[in-house]
Design a protein around this motif. Sequence first.
Motif, short mmCIF file in Angstrom:
data_model
loop_
_atom_site.label_atom_id
_atom_site.label_comp_id
_atom_site.label_asym_id
_atom_site.label_seq_id
_atom_site.Cartn_x
_atom_site.Cartn_y
_atom_site.Cartn_z
N SER A 76 0.83 -1.21 0.00
CA SER A 76 0.00 0.00 0.00
C SER A 76 0.86 1.26 0.00
O SER A 76 0.48 2.27 -0.60
CB SER A 76 -0.93 0.01 1.21
N LEU A 77 2.01 1.22 0.66
CA LEU A 77 2.89 2.38 0.68
C LEU A 77 3.35 2.77 -0.73
O LEU A 77 3.49 3.94 -1.05
CB LEU A 77 4.10 2.12 1.57
N LYS A 78 3.57 1.76 -1.56
CA LYS A 78 4.00 2.02 -2.93
C LYS A 78 2.86 2.56 -3.79
O LYS A 78 3.08 3.42 -4.65
CB LYS A 78 4.56 0.73 -3.55
N LYS A 79 1.66 2.07 -3.55
CA LYS A 79 0.53 2.42 -4.42
C LYS A 79 -0.22 3.67 -3.97
O LYS A 79 -0.85 4.34 -4.80
CB LYS A 79 -0.45 1.25 -4.47
N HIS A 80 -0.17 3.98 -2.68
CA HIS A 80 -1.01 5.07 -2.15
C HIS A 80 -0.17 6.01 -1.28
O HIS A 80 -0.28 6.00 -0.04
CB HIS A 80 -2.17 4.49 -1.35
N PRO A 81 0.67 6.84 -1.90
CA PRO A 81 1.56 7.71 -1.13
C PRO A 81 0.83 8.71 -0.25
O PRO A 81 1.39 9.15 0.77
CB PRO A 81 2.38 8.42 -2.23
N ARG A 82 -0.40 9.09 -0.59
CA ARG A 82 -1.13 10.05 0.24
C ARG A 82 -1.56 9.43 1.57
O ARG A 82 -2.02 10.15 2.47
CB ARG A 82 -2.35 10.60 -0.50
N GLU A 83 -1.44 8.12 1.68
CA GLU A 83 -1.77 7.43 2.92
C GLU A 83 -0.52 7.02 3.69
O GLU A 83 -0.58 6.25 4.64
CB GLU A 83 -2.62 6.19 2.61
N ALA A 84 0.63 7.57 3.28
CA ALA A 84 1.92 7.10 3.82
C ALA A 84 2.00 7.24 5.34
O ALA A 84 2.49 6.33 6.02
CB ALA A 84 3.06 7.86 3.15
N ASP A 85 1.53 8.36 5.88
CA ASP A 85 1.69 8.58 7.32
C ASP A 85 0.92 7.57 8.16
O ASP A 85 1.46 7.00 9.12
CB ASP A 85 1.28 10.00 7.69
N VAL A 86 -0.35 7.31 7.81
CA VAL A 86 -1.11 6.34 8.60
C VAL A 86 -0.57 4.92 8.36
O VAL A 86 -0.58 4.09 9.27
CB VAL A 86 -2.62 6.40 8.31
N LEU A 87 -0.09 4.66 7.16
CA LEU A 87 0.50 3.35 6.89
C LEU A 87 1.78 3.15 7.69
O LEU A 87 2.07 2.05 8.17
CB LEU A 87 0.78 3.19 5.39
N LYS A 88 2.53 4.22 7.88
CA LYS A 88 3.75 4.13 8.70
C LYS A 88 3.39 3.88 10.17
O LYS A 88 4.13 3.19 10.88
CB LYS A 88 4.58 5.40 8.55
N LEU A 89 2.28 4.46 10.62
CA LEU A 89 1.84 4.18 11.99
C LEU A 89 1.51 2.70 12.15
O LEU A 89 1.87 2.07 13.15
CB LEU A 89 0.62 5.04 12.33
N ASP A 90 0.81 2.14 11.17
CA ASP A 90 0.50 0.71 11.22
C ASP A 90 1.77 -0.12 11.12
O ASP A 90 1.92 -1.15 11.79
CB ASP A 90 -0.47 0.34 10.11
N GLN A 91 2.69 0.33 10.28
CA GLN A 91 3.97 -0.38 10.13
C GLN A 91 4.74 -0.35 11.45
O GLN A 91 5.35 -1.35 11.86
CB GLN A 91 4.78 0.29 9.03
N ALA A 92 4.71 0.78 12.15
CA ALA A 92 5.37 0.88 13.45
C ALA A 92 4.75 -0.07 14.46
O ALA A 92 5.46 -0.70 15.26
CB ALA A 92 5.30 2.32 13.95
N THR A 93 3.42 -0.19 14.44
CA THR A 93 2.74 -1.12 15.34
C THR A 93 3.20 -2.54 15.07
O THR A 93 3.45 -3.32 16.01
CB THR A 93 1.21 -1.03 15.14
N VAL A 94 3.32 -2.90 13.80
CA VAL A 94 3.78 -4.24 13.44
C VAL A 94 5.22 -4.45 13.89
O VAL A 94 5.55 -5.51 14.46
CB VAL A 94 3.65 -4.45 11.91
N PHE A 95 6.08 -3.48 13.67
CA PHE A 95 7.48 -3.59 14.12
C PHE A 95 7.56 -3.78 15.63
O PHE A 95 8.32 -4.62 16.13
CB PHE A 95 8.28 -2.35 13.71
N LEU A 96 6.78 -2.99 16.36
CA LEU A 96 6.82 -3.10 17.83
C LEU A 96 6.35 -4.47 18.29
O LEU A 96 6.95 -5.08 19.18
CB LEU A 96 5.96 -1.99 18.43
N SER A 97 5.31 -4.98 17.66
CA SER A 97 4.81 -6.31 18.01
C SER A 97 5.80 -7.41 17.68
O SER A 97 5.81 -8.46 18.31
CB SER A 97 3.49 -6.59 17.26
N ASP A 98 6.64 -7.14 16.68
CA ASP A 98 7.61 -8.14 16.21
C ASP A 98 8.97 -7.98 16.88
O ASP A 98 9.98 -8.46 16.36
CB ASP A 98 7.75 -8.03 14.69
N ASP A 99 9.00 -7.28 18.02
CA ASP A 99 10.23 -7.07 18.79
C ASP A 99 11.29 -6.30 17.99
O ASP A 99 12.48 -6.62 18.03
CB ASP A 99 10.81 -8.41 19.28
#
Length: 444
Positions: A47-70
Amino acid sequence: MSRRVPFALFVLCLSAGCSTHATRLVEVRTAYFDGDVAGARAKIETSLKKHPREADVLKLDQATVFLSDDKPREAEKLLREVRDRFDHLEQKSLAEGALAMLTDDQALAYAGEDYEKVLVRAFLALSNLMSDGQDAEAFALQVGEKQRQIVESGKAPDGKNPKESYKLVPVGAYLHAALREQTHVNYDDAARSLEQVCQWAPDCRQARQDLERVRGGHHSARGNGVLYVFTLVGRGPYKEERAEIPTQAALLIADRILSMTAKHSLPPTVAPVKVPRVVVPANEVQSVRVAVDGRGWGQTETVTDVGRLATEQADALMPYVIARAVARRVVKKGTVYTVKEALPSQAGGAVMEIGLDIAGVVWEATEAADTRCWGLLPEKIQVLRVELPAGEHQLALEPVGVHGGAQGPAQTATVRVEDGRNAYVLAGFPTGRLAGKVVCGQGR
């Protein structure tokens, strides 16, 4: 030349897309809540590649995934980026605002909902605690500073401040208290922060117990340390598109009044006014039962109800969201009317007017609510404080439902507690299945 005007208007109305972030978020939430952290990360990257206008919320979700994955350092990096970006976007763009009036709010750079601006700082503190903990206290203080700034900036043109009703976010004050208490000398600072937590989260017994303890100037017995178990419980809030029926009815009446008193007809209101509504799904997991070395210590308690926070803030601002949607309709209808005024009087004028009415209906129908949001937030942030002898211990975390029954298998981890120090654990249970790993930190 005049014949090109309706065509240009028609092209403009088609330029507003119907696809929304909400439809794309479903797959990410499903994968993450099913415990498929790798799958969720892959969908976010696509989604980050296809929808750059959504990058900030996608990064928040990505951060949540990173945190969950240690991977707390990677999470912290992304959270810092989005925090700074949201702060920058508080400066309004007149050009973007004008474009949004001709399309919809998806044309605006997403500056974050108020609860997201505050929670990004809380998650920065948690992420930092799971690594070196050097900046955790500063991030915890930012939680309170940002929410005060948001409330103070909420005065509307009509003199009212809908943000005065906001419930404040206790988790920042709780983290600050835990870090100040660990110094063994700053108990007054810890007590002041815990007093705030008790005021903002009166049902949290853990906070009341902590306040009583720090008022006595006690962190832990000699030879003991403290383990803080933080849990991210339940599937959190997200946005979905809703039609405001009462507003649609009011607009229809306004259409008829204007059409009767004006020289030209207006496009009829067929498409409803679309607004984003915050939704919190029903959750099976209500808390997490904590056992250490086979001994039960109790269940985690809510220190911040994210779902309630998001819905109450959305409700407080909804009149203004609807007003903006109404204003957009007025602009669009006014534009169609202006184009009709510019048309020369000719035999085909009636046909042209009908064509413009059709274009106006399509223009309004292509509006979509802005459903961008931090989609992987939990419903609740919870905590349990456990005092333990220094050394290694076996921790077991079991998700439980409203009646105390197990909602999934217990998850285990080895934790190390140091004499007189704090240790931290973070685990996400959006459902009865653990999302990612039990993350153990030694933040200082």
